[in-house]
Design a protein around this motif. Structure first.
Motif, PDB file in Angstrom:
ATOM      1  N   ALA A 161      -8.660 -34.119  25.776  1.00  0.00           N
ATOM      2  CA  ALA A 161      -8.654 -32.935  26.628  1.00  0.00           C
ATOM      3  C   ALA A 161      -9.660 -31.916  26.098  1.00  0.00           C
ATOM      4  CB  ALA A 161      -7.256 -32.326  26.680  1.00  0.00           C
ATOM      5  N   PHE A 162     -10.206 -31.137  27.016  1.00  0.00           N
ATOM      6  CA  PHE A 162     -11.174 -30.106  26.633  1.00  0.00           C
ATOM      7  C   PHE A 162     -11.136 -28.993  27.679  1.00  0.00           C
ATOM      8  CE2 PHE A 162     -13.051 -33.777  28.694  1.00  0.00           C
ATOM      9  CZ  PHE A 162     -13.735 -33.243  29.769  1.00  0.00           C
ATOM     10  N   HIS A 163     -11.839 -27.901  27.381  1.00  0.00           N
ATOM     11  CA  HIS A 163     -11.845 -26.740  28.280  1.00  0.00           C
ATOM     12  C   HIS A 163     -13.278 -26.319  28.573  1.00  0.00           C
ATOM     13  CE1 HIS A 163     -10.450 -22.995  30.141  1.00  0.00           C
ATOM     14  NE2 HIS A 163     -11.460 -22.417  29.509  1.00  0.00           N
ATOM     15  N   ASP A 197      -9.402 -26.265  32.227  1.00  0.00           N
ATOM     16  CA  ASP A 197      -8.826 -27.325  31.396  1.00  0.00           C
ATOM     17  C   ASP A 197      -9.037 -28.680  32.062  1.00  0.00           C
ATOM     18  OD1 ASP A 197      -7.877 -25.570  29.451  1.00  0.00           O
ATOM     19  OD2 ASP A 197      -6.044 -25.181  30.572  1.00  0.00           O
ATOM     20  N   SER A 233      -8.501 -33.078  31.410  1.00  0.00           N
ATOM     21  CA  SER A 233      -7.910 -34.118  30.567  1.00  0.00           C
ATOM     22  C   SER A 233      -8.227 -35.499  31.119  1.00  0.00           C
ATOM     23  CB  SER A 233      -6.393 -33.937  30.466  1.00  0.00           C
ATOM     24  OG  SER A 233      -5.791 -34.050  31.748  1.00  0.00           O
ATOM     25  N   SER A 254     -18.548 -26.308  25.966  1.00  0.00           N
ATOM     26  CA  SER A 254     -17.201 -26.842  26.164  1.00  0.00           C
ATOM     27  C   SER A 254     -16.416 -26.677  24.867  1.00  0.00           C
ATOM     28  CB  SER A 254     -17.238 -28.322  26.568  1.00  0.00           C
ATOM     29  OG  SER A 254     -17.812 -29.094  25.540  1.00  0.00           O
ATOM     30  N   ARG A 255     -15.103 -26.647  24.996  1.00  0.00           N
ATOM     31  CA  ARG A 255     -14.225 -26.568  23.821  1.00  0.00           C
ATOM     32  C   ARG A 255     -13.359 -27.811  23.787  1.00  0.00           C
ATOM     33  NH1 ARG A 255     -10.301 -22.570  25.041  1.00  0.00           N
ATOM     34  NH2 ARG A 255      -8.878 -24.286  25.540  1.00  0.00           N
ATOM     35  N   PHE A 256     -13.530 -28.624  22.765  1.00  0.00           N
ATOM     36  CA  PHE A 256     -12.738 -29.840  22.651  1.00  0.00           C
ATOM     37  C   PHE A 256     -11.375 -29.482  22.091  1.00  0.00           C
ATOM     38  CE2 PHE A 256     -11.512 -33.987  20.893  1.00  0.00           C
ATOM     39  CZ  PHE A 256     -11.768 -34.778  21.998  1.00  0.00           C
ATOM     40  N   ASP A 257     -10.296 -29.912  22.775  1.00  0.00           N
ATOM     41  CA  ASP A 257      -8.948 -29.505  22.390  1.00  0.00           C
ATOM     42  C   ASP A 257      -8.153 -30.585  21.663  1.00  0.00           C
ATOM     43  OD1 ASP A 257      -9.270 -26.955  23.419  1.00  0.00           O
ATOM     44  OD2 ASP A 257      -8.554 -27.514  25.410  1.00  0.00           O
ATOM     45  N   SER A 258      -8.216 -31.823  22.126  1.00  0.00           N
ATOM     46  CA  SER A 258      -7.374 -32.839  21.497  1.00  0.00           C
ATOM     47  C   SER A 258      -7.868 -34.235  21.831  1.00  0.00           C
ATOM     48  CB  SER A 258      -5.919 -32.702  21.957  1.00  0.00           C
ATOM     49  OG  SER A 258      -5.809 -32.946  23.352  1.00  0.00           O
ATOM     50  N   SER A 259      -7.478 -35.202  20.978  1.00  0.00           N
ATOM     51  CA  SER A 259      -7.806 -36.607  21.203  1.00  0.00           C
ATOM     52  C   SER A 259      -6.763 -37.469  20.520  1.00  0.00           C
ATOM     53  CB  SER A 259      -9.190 -36.925  20.627  1.00  0.00           C
ATOM     54  OG  SER A 259      -9.483 -38.303  20.735  1.00  0.00           O
TER      55      SER A 259
END
Length: 266
Positions: free
Chosen positions: A10-12, A66, A68, A253-258
């Motif tokens: 997920a990223f923003h 957001d 995903s 972009s802002r990478f949030d999780s993997s």
């Protein structure tokens, strides 16, 4: 034996942004996609295009806010994995066009800078035996350290630091092979046994194909020692990581999780 793959990230995006994604196991002769499901968040635009050398597909996405991605698949790997040391080199003048491009330097793999070291350290070996020695040298002299490298780290940087992650190990092996006039490319993949589990990267070298006199084939080589070629599912290939990143953003972009899980099916 099939492998089960599960991946999500997920990223923003603060403004409408174009992204290029490549995360699905490729449908190619050496691996059969038994089942798969891809779930993409709502986007302004989504389109599929062939990936490098038509191995796998990339997905263009234009999105805002957001975002995903969720992916799951079961893949039966049917790749032959002969003993690397038994494979002969294909002379440069006999290389097919598909392999020639992987002799040259690329963004992260400066083979011309490594020719002297490779000649001094591995010059008495040939073909697959030379590649195996390169793989073993990297495994013995490098430390696997998550967070030790950045998106700007090159093979030369990794060679100096003697540490990195799978991306860096693959870049150094690709660079060593090219410095010996052996075509080599970077492979993004999924494999069980990778710790910590994540998108994985290995090298692939072009050597003689013993089943086709006068021909050559691509063979996976993992300097980290974590991935078994007979249990590895390719996502895509490229000159180096720049060609086959699972997420390339053409804007901020802002990478949030993997999260990635790969297991063998019983």
């Amino acid at each position: 034996m099939p492998i089960d793959i599960s991946a999500r990230f997920a990223f923003h995006l603060d403004q409408p942004t174009d992204l290029l994604l490549q995360f699905e196991a490729a449908a190619i002769p050496e691996q059969k996609i038994l089942s798969s499901e891809t779930r993409l968040a709502e986007a302004m635009h989504v389109a599929r295009v062939p990936a490098q050398d038509s191995i796998g597909e990339r997905i263009w996405v234009r999105a805002l806010g957001d975002y995903s991605v969720e992916y799951s698949a079961r893949v039966a790997v049917e790749r032959l994995a002969p003993e690397l040391g038994s494979l002969a080199m294909v002379d440069p003048h006999e290389l097919p066009g598909e392999a020639v491009g992987y002799l040259f330097d690329s963004r992260y793999c400066q083979a011309d800078r490594m020719q002297s070291f490779v000649a001094d350290r591995f010059g008495k070996l040939e073909g697959g035996a030379k590649v195996a020695a390169m793989r073993d040298w990297i495994a013995e002299n490098f430390h696997y350290v998550p967070g030790a490298s950045t998106p700007n780290t090159t093979a030369l940087d990794s060679f100096v630091e003697r540490r990195g992650i799978c991306r860096d190990y693959a870049h150094v092996l690709v660079t060593f092979a090219r410095a010996s006039t052996i075509p080599a490319r970077y492979v993004a993949c999924y494999a069980p046994g990778v710790e910590p589990q994540d998108f994985h990267a290995v090298a692939e070298v072009f050597l003689n194909d013993p089943t086709a006199p006068g021909g050559g084939a691509w063979y996976l080589v993992d300097a980290t020692g974590m991935a078994d070629p007979a249990k590895t599912a390719k996502i895509g290939i490229g000159r180096d990581a720049a060609d086959v990143s699972f997420l390339t953003s053409f804007g901020l972009s802002r990478f949030d999780s993997s999260e990635v899980q790969v297991t063998e099916t019983k």
